[in-house]
Design a protein around this motif. Structure first.
Motif, PDB file in Angstrom:
ATOM      1  N   THR A 248     -42.200  30.669 -41.787  1.00 43.76           N
ATOM      2  CA  THR A 248     -41.759  30.759 -40.259  1.00 43.76           C
ATOM      3  C   THR A 248     -39.997  31.113 -40.670  1.00 43.76           C
ATOM      4  N   LYS A 249     -39.414  31.553 -39.419  1.00 48.77           N
ATOM      5  CA  LYS A 249     -38.156  31.982 -39.503  1.00 48.77           C
ATOM      6  C   LYS A 249     -37.201  31.529 -38.351  1.00 48.77           C
ATOM      7  N   ILE A 250     -36.004  31.108 -38.595  1.00 48.46           N
ATOM      8  CA  ILE A 250     -35.000  31.157 -37.322  1.00 48.46           C
ATOM      9  C   ILE A 250     -34.162  32.193 -37.526  1.00 48.46           C
ATOM     10  N   ILE A 251     -33.957  32.824 -36.519  1.00 51.88           N
ATOM     11  CA  ILE A 251     -32.771  33.893 -36.478  1.00 51.88           C
ATOM     12  C   ILE A 251     -31.732  33.772 -35.632  1.00 51.88           C
ATOM     13  N   ILE A 252     -30.395  33.786 -35.932  1.00 51.74           N
ATOM     14  CA  ILE A 252     -29.328  33.660 -35.150  1.00 51.74           C
ATOM     15  C   ILE A 252     -28.366  34.783 -35.296  1.00 51.74           C
ATOM     16  N   ASN A 253     -28.129  35.231 -33.918  1.00 48.49           N
ATOM     17  CA  ASN A 253     -27.311  36.396 -33.831  1.00 48.49           C
ATOM     18  C   ASN A 253     -26.339  36.500 -32.908  1.00 48.49           C
ATOM     19  N   LYS A 254     -25.337  37.264 -33.082  1.00 49.07           N
ATOM     20  CA  LYS A 254     -24.175  37.213 -32.119  1.00 49.07           C
ATOM     21  C   LYS A 254     -24.557  38.446 -30.894  1.00 49.07           C
ATOM     22  N   GLN A 255     -24.239  38.016 -29.815  1.00 44.93           N
ATOM     23  CA  GLN A 255     -24.248  38.967 -28.815  1.00 44.93           C
ATOM     24  C   GLN A 255     -23.237  39.272 -28.019  1.00 44.93           C
ATOM     25  N   PRO A 256     -22.241  40.156 -28.755  1.00 45.03           N
ATOM     26  CA  PRO A 256     -21.050  40.428 -28.249  1.00 45.03           C
ATOM     27  C   PRO A 256     -20.530  40.602 -26.781  1.00 45.03           C
ATOM     28  N   PRO A 257     -21.706  41.629 -26.135  1.00 46.34           N
ATOM     29  CA  PRO A 257     -21.178  41.969 -24.739  1.00 46.34           C
ATOM     30  C   PRO A 257     -21.268  40.684 -23.866  1.00 46.34           C
ATOM     31  N   LEU A 258     -22.066  39.575 -24.203  1.00 40.08           N
ATOM     32  CA  LEU A 258     -22.166  38.596 -23.570  1.00 40.08           C
ATOM     33  C   LEU A 258     -21.366  37.361 -23.909  1.00 40.08           C
ATOM     34  N   GLN A 259     -20.821  37.311 -25.033  1.00 40.49           N
ATOM     35  CA  GLN A 259     -20.229  36.494 -25.899  1.00 40.49           C
ATOM     36  C   GLN A 259     -21.213  35.212 -25.986  1.00 40.49           C
TER      37      GLN A 259
END
Length: 105
Positions: A45-56
């Motif tokens: 299994t995986k956990i993915i964390i990512n930035k969403q700059p347009p929404l901060q």
């Protein structure tokens, strides 16, 4: 918070997670590319964390569901549940690793 502050804070958080995973007694692999950190567990299994700059925001996808975190009152808070990021992450990592893990000391 301006865009520069957002990027600095979210980049620092991703680096903190990588350092904590390096020190973790449980074997959790990870890959880091651009604004995405993928944790890979022994059970596949995986956990993915990512930035969403347009929404901060920070977005976190787990085996179970997805969460969006906003920075408020000096911490990242899940906009749906109101849970603080580190508490959420410890719980999510523990569920997917199938054992109790505390990353943030």
């Amino acid at each position: 918070m301006n865009d520069s502050q957002y990027h600095q804070m979210s980049d620092d958080l991703l680096i903190d997670i990588e350092e904590m995973l390096d020190e973790c007694e449980v074997d959790i692999d990870y890959e880091s590319a651009s604004s995405i950190l993928t944790m890979i567990f022994e059970n596949g299994t995986k956990i993915i964390i990512n930035k969403q700059p347009p929404l901060q925001q920070l977005w976190v996808a787990t085996k179970f569901n997805g969460h969006h975190f906003n920075f408020q009152d000096e911490q990242w808070i899940d906009e749906r549940t109101g849970v603080e990021f580190w508490s959420f992450l410890d719980n999510a990592v523990s569920k997917q690793a199938e054992q109790t893990i505390t990353l943030k000391k």
